[in-house]
Design a protein around this motif. Structure first.
Motif, PDB file in Angstrom:
ATOM      1  N   VAL A 137      -6.948  27.615 -23.789  1.00 22.92           N
ATOM      2  CA  VAL A 137      -7.467  28.191 -22.539  1.00 22.92           C
ATOM      3  C   VAL A 137      -7.151  27.282 -21.362  1.00 22.92           C
ATOM      4  O   VAL A 137      -6.754  27.748 -20.281  1.00 22.92           O
ATOM      5  N   ASP A 138      -7.327  25.981 -21.564  1.00 23.08           N
ATOM      6  CA  ASP A 138      -7.016  25.042 -20.489  1.00 23.08           C
ATOM      7  C   ASP A 138      -5.528  25.076 -20.153  1.00 23.08           C
ATOM      8  O   ASP A 138      -5.143  24.950 -18.987  1.00 23.08           O
ATOM      9  N   GLU A 139      -4.701  25.280 -21.180  1.00 20.08           N
ATOM     10  CA  GLU A 139      -3.264  25.417 -20.955  1.00 20.08           C
ATOM     11  C   GLU A 139      -2.972  26.648 -20.109  1.00 20.08           C
ATOM     12  O   GLU A 139      -2.150  26.604 -19.184  1.00 20.08           O
ATOM     13  N   ALA A 140      -3.640  27.757 -20.402  1.00 18.84           N
ATOM     14  CA  ALA A 140      -3.458  28.979 -19.612  1.00 18.84           C
ATOM     15  C   ALA A 140      -3.858  28.738 -18.159  1.00 18.84           C
ATOM     16  O   ALA A 140      -3.198  29.222 -17.230  1.00 18.84           O
TER      17      ALA A 140
ATOM     18  N   MET B 284     -11.572  33.692 -20.505  1.00 17.24           N
ATOM     19  CA  MET B 284     -12.843  33.419 -19.843  1.00 17.24           C
ATOM     20  C   MET B 284     -13.955  34.338 -20.362  1.00 17.24           C
ATOM     21  O   MET B 284     -15.097  33.914 -20.561  1.00 17.24           O
ATOM     22  N   ALA B 285     -13.616  35.611 -20.556  1.00 14.49           N
ATOM     23  CA  ALA B 285     -14.604  36.546 -21.095  1.00 14.49           C
ATOM     24  C   ALA B 285     -15.049  36.103 -22.478  1.00 14.49           C
ATOM     25  O   ALA B 285     -16.231  36.206 -22.834  1.00 14.49           O
ATOM     26  N   ARG B 286     -14.073  35.599 -23.262  1.00 13.70           N
ATOM     27  CA  ARG B 286     -14.407  35.169 -24.622  1.00 13.70           C
ATOM     28  C   ARG B 286     -15.277  33.912 -24.616  1.00 13.70           C
ATOM     29  O   ARG B 286     -16.281  33.840 -25.332  1.00 13.70           O
TER      30      ARG B 286
ATOM     31  N   GLU C 140     -19.516  33.445 -13.162  1.00  9.93           N
ATOM     32  CA  GLU C 140     -19.788  34.094 -14.444  1.00  9.93           C
ATOM     33  C   GLU C 140     -20.522  33.153 -15.403  1.00  9.93           C
ATOM     34  O   GLU C 140     -21.436  33.567 -16.111  1.00  9.93           O
ATOM     35  N   CYS C 141     -20.130  31.889 -15.382  1.00  6.96           N
ATOM     36  CA  CYS C 141     -20.794  30.900 -16.246  1.00  6.96           C
ATOM     37  C   CYS C 141     -22.258  30.717 -15.839  1.00  6.96           C
ATOM     38  O   CYS C 141     -23.152  30.706 -16.679  1.00  6.96           O
TER      39      CYS C 141
ATOM     40  N   ALA D 223     -18.577  25.012 -19.616  1.00 10.89           N
ATOM     41  CA  ALA D 223     -18.982  25.149 -18.214  1.00 10.89           C
ATOM     42  C   ALA D 223     -17.951  24.521 -17.290  1.00 10.89           C
ATOM     43  O   ALA D 223     -17.537  25.125 -16.284  1.00 10.89           O
ATOM     44  N   ASN D 224     -17.497  23.311 -17.611  1.00  6.99           N
ATOM     45  CA  ASN D 224     -16.507  22.638 -16.769  1.00  6.99           C
ATOM     46  C   ASN D 224     -15.209  23.432 -16.704  1.00  6.99           C
ATOM     47  O   ASN D 224     -14.595  23.567 -15.638  1.00  6.99           O
ATOM     48  N   LEU D 225     -14.783  23.962 -17.854  1.00 12.32           N
ATOM     49  CA  LEU D 225     -13.540  24.728 -17.900  1.00 12.32           C
ATOM     50  C   LEU D 225     -13.650  26.017 -17.091  1.00 12.32           C
ATOM     51  O   LEU D 225     -12.723  26.393 -16.357  1.00 12.32           O
ATOM     52  N   MET D 226     -14.790  26.706 -17.209  1.00 14.61           N
ATOM     53  CA  MET D 226     -14.961  27.946 -16.459  1.00 14.61           C
ATOM     54  C   MET D 226     -14.998  27.682 -14.957  1.00 14.61           C
ATOM     55  O   MET D 226     -14.436  28.448 -14.164  1.00 14.61           O
ATOM     56  N   PHE D 227     -15.652  26.612 -14.554  1.00 11.83           N
ATOM     57  CA  PHE D 227     -15.682  26.285 -13.127  1.00 11.83           C
ATOM     58  C   PHE D 227     -14.300  25.852 -12.641  1.00 11.83           C
ATOM     59  O   PHE D 227     -13.896  26.217 -11.533  1.00 11.83           O
ATOM     60  N   ASP D 228     -13.558  25.084 -13.474  1.00 12.82           N
ATOM     61  CA  ASP D 228     -12.203  24.686 -13.091  1.00 12.82           C
ATOM     62  C   ASP D 228     -11.289  25.897 -12.958  1.00 12.82           C
ATOM     63  O   ASP D 228     -10.305  25.868 -12.204  1.00 12.82           O
ATOM     64  N   SER D 229     -11.620  26.956 -13.697  1.00  9.44           N
ATOM     65  CA  SER D 229     -10.789  28.169 -13.694  1.00  9.44           C
ATOM     66  C   SER D 229     -11.276  29.196 -12.678  1.00  9.44           C
ATOM     67  O   SER D 229     -10.842  30.353 -12.714  1.00  9.44           O
ATOM     68  N   ASN D 230     -12.201  28.778 -11.812  1.00 11.32           N
ATOM     69  CA  ASN D 230     -12.769  29.673 -10.782  1.00 11.32           C
ATOM     70  C   ASN D 230     -13.606  30.803 -11.389  1.00 11.32           C
ATOM     71  O   ASN D 230     -13.691  31.893 -10.822  1.00 11.32           O
TER      72      ASN D 230
END
Length: 647
Positions: free
Chosen positions: A96-99, A132-134, A222-223, A211-218
């Protein structure tokens, strides 16, 4: 379709060809040749950049396809990723982080609309959205399925059984007994903040990573919403465990006192556990997960806890809006005190702008409860002043209102500090019916060097209430036709008031001088009782009027009539005053002994002086009989000497 990249490459190649052709012109000036050389250099650089971007896009496309395949493989799985082990979870997060990084790389390129590269960016966004949904679903799942059980019974609370009203003081204003009204539950002071793990500690690092990944991904919104939604449900479950129900203001207004009393006591216990234990732990959980994301932690905590806090506060508001019945004052003061006690906790929990709404509501409800407590106390004073009786209190014992008021104000001493704050700006008012000598201003203060300016507001108000009670008792005493019973009634009630103050914290509030004055008053009433009852009877045991006209000798006929009158008067007193009541054992014994000393001494002296003038058959009772009969007085159960055998 020729891609934008290819078009740019052809354009650069054409420009380079033109520059090369121009350089062959022998008629060019030196300046023109320099310009063409610079232009050639720039075109070469652009050509290399274009080739590099072309290679980069190709690389991104390849990496994106690999990420897409990994993420799609998990979409086909029914099981939760984190349930399959930490390695699987790490690999998924890595993908996910790669995406996310690939999408950012594509966004950094200057891509034309409808180009193949732009389509590649859309694909990257689609993959990221799917991921992100997952992980949002995984985030929710971990929060829900790793909740730790909340067991409030491990927190130390106690129910105080102190200040229980006198046995037999079950009196009321309306239908409620003073025993029900005056019991107070107090939460043990000094309970330290007690943080517990609301979610299993082992999953906190994973939740934080998500949480950090979702916030980094904008996808921070949603988080946050996922966290708030799950924790709202958890807080509702906590309220259920604490047996805190949701009531409308109308529901509270309709409750019977017994039910309402129970709900308030539970509320007082529950809110302290909820704030100091559960909310403190909830804040700690939010900080652990969102602590690196600036204000996110505060927002998530404030939003998740707001509804449950407002449920507590709405109940407090409903109580504050209710009728100011005397029995509710103790409970309202308890609610006010627990809110005041929790101010440092709530200020720390809602320390920034995101929690300002809850803090404002909290302060508002506390203020309303304070206003309600003050109004209830002042209305209670008015209720005592206006309490009117139309019939005398049977037996002259301790009136219900005396017991109620004294037990009531005795219990209020537990809330001295609070009442001093609430009453500090309200002047003490005494009804016109209260005599000036009973005014609290007229009472010298023995605890403050006689200076009333140093007397706490509560002390002045309690003195005022005691004065109002005494005045009310004076009015009630006037309903008695028998003067002696009137004095006995006041003796009983003033003595009860003095003893209640002497044996409680009221002594430090009202002062020793107040007690001394009441002691003097009830002693005066006791003497007045004796005088009203026995003066005329004992006058029958004097020699005046016993001598025959014109003679110095005692008339036996007059002596017999005098004894007969004495016995009749004594029997009348016995019949009536055995039905009178002096509830206090010591006071009853003292009054009997004092009466006996006077009556028996006078009787013995009179009979002994006239032994030669009257036969034994005219002596109906001996001194020991009379002494024993006096010991029957004030039991509250009428008796008659006619049922006893003559000597």
């Amino acid at each position: 379709m020729i891609s934008t990249m290819e078009g740019e490459e052809n354009l650069i190649a054409a420009a380079q060809h033109i520059v090369k052709a121009l350089k062959t012109n022998k008629n060019l000036t030196n300046d023109a040749r320099k310009i063409l050389a610079t232009l050639g250099t720039q075109l070469s650089t652009m050509s290399r950049v274009a080739e590099k971007e072309d290679d980069e896009v190709s690389e991104i496309e390849g990496r994106l396809n690999l990420v897409h395949d990994k993420i799609m493989n998990w979409e086909l799985e029914q099981s939760m990723i984190w349930d399959c082990g930490s390695e699987e979870a790490k690999e998924y997060l890595k993908a996910v982080d790669e995406a996310r990084k690939l999408a950012e790389s594509l966004e950094s390129l200057s891509l034309a609309k409808d180009s193949e590269e732009k389509l590649l960016l859309h694909k990257a966004h689609d993959v990221l959205q799917m991921a992100m949904a997952r992980i949002e679903e995984e985030f929710r799942h971990m929060l829900v399925h790793n909740r730790q059980p909340f067991e409030p019974e491990h927190v130390s609370f106690r129910s105080s059984e102190e200040d229980v009203p006198d046995e037999g003081s079950i009196v009321s204003f309306g239908e409620d007994s003073v025993d029900d009204v005056l019991q107070r539950d107090s939460i043990s002071r000094g309970a330290e903040e007690f943080i517990i793990d609301l979610v299993h500690p082992d999953v906190i690092p994973d939740l934080k990573c998500i949480a950090n990944l979702m916030f980094d991904s904008n996808y921070g919104r949603e988080c946050s919403q996922a966290f708030i939604s799950v924790r709202k449900d958890a807080l509702n479950d906590c309220l259920f465990i604490l047996e805190v129900e949701k009531f409308s203001i109308e529901d509270v207004m309709k409750m019977e006192w017994a039910t309402l009393n129970s709900k308030i006591r539970r509320w007082i216990r529950a809110i302290k556990i909820f704030v100091r234990v559960y909310l403190a732990s909830e804040k700690w959980l939010a900080d652990q997960i969102f602590g690196e994301l600036e204000s996110v932690s505060s927002v998530c905590f404030a939003e998740s806890s707001k509804a449950s806090m407002l449920q507590f506060l709405n109940f407090g508001e409903a109580i504050a809006l209710g009728p100011h019945q005397p029995e509710i004052l103790i409970r309202v003061l308890g609610m006010y005190e627990v809110l005041a006690d929790l101010i440092p906790d709530t200020d720390a929990l809602y320390s920034d702008e995101t929690g300002s709404y809850v803090k404002t509501e909290y302060q508002d409800v506390m203020r309303r409860l304070g206003d309600c407590a003050k109004a209830t106390f002042l209305e209670f004073k008015n209720a005592v002043a206006s309490n009117i009786s139309t019939t005398p209190f049977a037996g002259g014992g301790i009136h219900h209102i005396t017991r109620y008021v004294m037990n009531y104000i005795k219990t209020l001493t537990d809330y001295s500090d609070t009442l001093n704050v609430l009453l500090k700006d309200h002047e003490t008012e005494v009804p016109d019916s209260v005599s000036p000598d009973r005014s609290p201003v007229a009472e010298k203060d023995s605890t403050n060097g006689g200076s009333l300016s140093c007397v706490p507001p509560m002390a002045l108000h309690l003195r005022s209430l005691a004065s109002i009670t005494e005045s009310n008792l004076d009015d009630k005493s006037k309903l008695y036709k028998d003067e002696a019973l009137r004095h006995l009634f006041l003796m009983n009630n003033v003595h009860y008031m003095a003893e209640k103050v002497k044996g409680s914290e009221l002594r430090t509030i009202l002062g020793d001088e107040w007690i001394r004055k009441r002691n003097w008053k009830f002693q005066q009433r006791a003497m007045n009782y004796e005088r009203a009852t026995w003066s005329s009877i004992l006058s029958l045991l004097r020699d005046e009027g016993l001598y025959s006209p014109g003679s110095s000798s005692i008339s036996k006929t007059l002596l017999k009539e005098r004894l007969h009158s004495f016995y009749l008067a004594f029997e009348d007193v016995y019949k009536s005053q055995t039905g009178w009541s002096v509830p206090d054992t010591q006071l009853r014994d003292d009054l009997r002994i004092s009466t006996s000393l006077k009556v028996i001494q006078a009787y013995r002296t009179f009979v002994g002086r006239h032994t030669n003038h009257v036969s034994d058959r005219h002596i109906k009772y001996n001194a020991d009989d009379l002494e024993n009969y006096i010991m029957d007085l004030f039991e509250g159960s009428p008796r008659s000497l006619h049922s006893f055998h003559r000597r």
